[in-house]
Structure formats: C-alpha cells, structure tokens
Design a protein around this motif. Structure first.
Motif, PDB file in Angstrom:
ATOM      1  N   ILE A 137      13.376 -57.358   0.261  1.00 41.08           N
ATOM      2  CA  ILE A 137      12.493 -56.369  -0.369  1.00 41.08           C
ATOM      3  C   ILE A 137      13.183 -55.013  -0.414  1.00 41.08           C
ATOM      4  N   ALA A 138      13.890 -54.665   0.652  1.00 41.23           N
ATOM      5  CA  ALA A 138      14.618 -53.398   0.677  1.00 41.23           C
ATOM      6  C   ALA A 138      15.677 -53.340  -0.419  1.00 41.23           C
ATOM      7  N   SER A 139      16.388 -54.449  -0.632  1.00 41.21           N
ATOM      8  CA  SER A 139      17.406 -54.466  -1.695  1.00 41.21           C
ATOM      9  C   SER A 139      16.770 -54.312  -3.068  1.00 41.21           C
ATOM     10  N   LEU A 140      15.581 -54.854  -3.248  1.00 38.90           N
ATOM     11  CA  LEU A 140      14.882 -54.753  -4.525  1.00 38.90           C
ATOM     12  C   LEU A 140      14.348 -53.343  -4.763  1.00 38.90           C
TER      13      LEU A 140
ATOM     14  N   LEU B  79       7.618 -51.312 -11.307  1.00 41.27           N
ATOM     15  CA  LEU B  79       8.348 -50.061 -11.488  1.00 41.27           C
ATOM     16  C   LEU B  79       9.675 -50.293 -12.195  1.00 41.27           C
ATOM     17  N   ARG B  80      10.365 -51.349 -11.812  1.00 41.28           N
ATOM     18  CA  ARG B  80      11.651 -51.643 -12.435  1.00 41.28           C
ATOM     19  C   ARG B  80      11.495 -52.020 -13.902  1.00 41.28           C
TER      20      ARG B  80
ATOM     21  N   ILE C 131      15.730 -50.454  -3.897  1.00 45.52           N
ATOM     22  CA  ILE C 131      16.716 -49.374  -3.942  1.00 45.52           C
ATOM     23  C   ILE C 131      16.697 -48.633  -5.270  1.00 45.52           C
ATOM     24  N   THR C 132      16.681 -49.359  -6.387  1.00 46.73           N
ATOM     25  CA  THR C 132      16.692 -48.700  -7.695  1.00 46.73           C
ATOM     26  C   THR C 132      15.422 -47.899  -7.954  1.00 46.73           C
TER      27      THR C 132
ATOM     28  N   ARG D  97      20.171 -41.911  -3.472  1.00 47.52           N
ATOM     29  CA  ARG D  97      21.116 -42.878  -4.022  1.00 47.52           C
ATOM     30  C   ARG D  97      21.653 -43.779  -2.902  1.00 47.52           C
ATOM     31  N   LEU D  98      21.171 -45.010  -2.908  1.00 43.89           N
ATOM     32  CA  LEU D  98      21.582 -45.995  -1.912  1.00 43.89           C
ATOM     33  C   LEU D  98      22.233 -47.208  -2.557  1.00 43.89           C
TER      34      LEU D  98
END
Length: 198
Positions: free
Chosen positions: A50-53, A181-182, A55-56, A65-66
């Motif tokens: 979930i954290a990787s998803l 959101l993406r 990031i954007t 910016r991660l």
C-alpha cells in the motif's frame, strides 16, 4: 530526500522478519506461533505494498518526492508476501496435495494466490535492465498489474478474517481511494493530450 540512499530500506525491512521468527522460537507469539507469524507477515507485506502504491498520490498532494524509494518499498513488500506464503506452505500445511486442494477449494486462498501470481512479474522486472529491455511504455503498462494485485491482497485479507472486522475493510478502502487519486489524475492528462491533436 535525494541524498538518502534507498538500499538501507532492504536491510531495515528484513529486520522485523527475523525478530518475528525469534519471538516465535522463544514462545512469545501465543499457542499457535506459526499462524501468528503467517498472519503478521501477510499483513506487513500488505502495508508495504500500500505504501508503494501511495507514493505518487502523496507526491502530487504534498510535493514529497519519494519516487527513488518506491522500488525498495515494493520489493520489500513482495519479500514479506513470499515469506508469508512460505510459512503457509512449509510450516502450516506441509502436505503438497493439501496445498493444491486448499488453493482450489478455499476462495480466500485462491484470491491470495492470484494476487501473488500478479506480483511475480512486477518483482522480476523491478530493475533497470528490465526497464531498458521492455522500454518505458511497456514497462509502465506491465506494472499497472499492481492496480489489481494489491486490491486482491486486501480482498484476501478481508475474506480470511472471521466475523465482521473493520481493519481489512479500512485497508481495502484506502487502496480504492489511492487508486481513485491515481486514475483521476491520469484522465485530465489524456483529455488534454487529445485536445491538442489535429
């Protein structure tokens, strides 16, 4: 953040796994340590994914910016899911025929294995060589499988728990919100691109 390297995340991400097994060996995980380890590894893997998803969308909303850490976060999540699966295979079920029967007969396991199968090509191509080999466009299209794999992981968790529990529903709702959101961000860009075409 640009000055911070991404590689320490791999080391830090592995520490809780060894700590969890150590607690199990020491008798600190209750009467069924295998189930406790299996559950926590799966849950922690879902957190990382979930954290990787996120990031954007986080970058778009806050400017943080991660992106340089996304690969390490995603691969660490995959590592946890692999460990979760291995505990189930080796320490929990152990019988090969029973494993296959469970995959076919138990819907939550079927969903979980489908999510894992979708994660495999993402993990295998999370490197610069694959990006060059596939090209940016095909690589990005392939990695959109995460939009399906991660929600399936949350569905697996929701189906796994007994009774009505709010925790897995929170994770599922958070994933849906992140994906919204993406995707909402992508649609105006496509519309703008179409408007300037002759």
């Amino acid at each position: 953040m640009r000055r911070l390297p991404a590689w320490p995340l791999y080391l830090l991400g592995a520490v809780p796994v060894f700590w969890l097994f150590w607690r199990g060996v020491q008798g600190g995980l209750g009467v069924d340590p295998v189930k406790a380890i299996e559950h926590r590894l799966g849950l922690w893997g879902l957190w990382w994914l979930i954290a990787s998803l996120a990031i954007t969308p986080l970058m778009r909303l806050t400017g943080l910016r991660l992106l340089k850490f996304r690969r390490a976060i995603g691969l660490t999540g995959f590592f946890y899911i692999v460990a979760h699966l291995l505990v189930w295979l080796v320490l929990d079920v152990q019988i090969l025929s029973q494993i296959w029967a469970d995959i076919l007969k138990r819907p939550y396991i079927t969903v979980g294995m489908a999510a894992f199968g979708l994660l495999i090509p993402l993990a295998l191509t999370s490197n610069d060589w694959s990006l060059r080999r596939l090209g940016p466009v095909r690589w990005r299209r392939l990695h959109r499988l995460s939009y399906l794999a991660i929600p399936l992981g949350a569905v697996h968790f929701t189906m796994l728990v007994k009774g009505w529990q709010i925790e897995p529903l929170i994770y599922l709702a958070a994933i849906v919100a992140i994906l919204a959101l993406r995707l909402r961000r992508r649609k105006p860009a496509r519309a703008a691109g179409a408007a300037v075409r002759p």
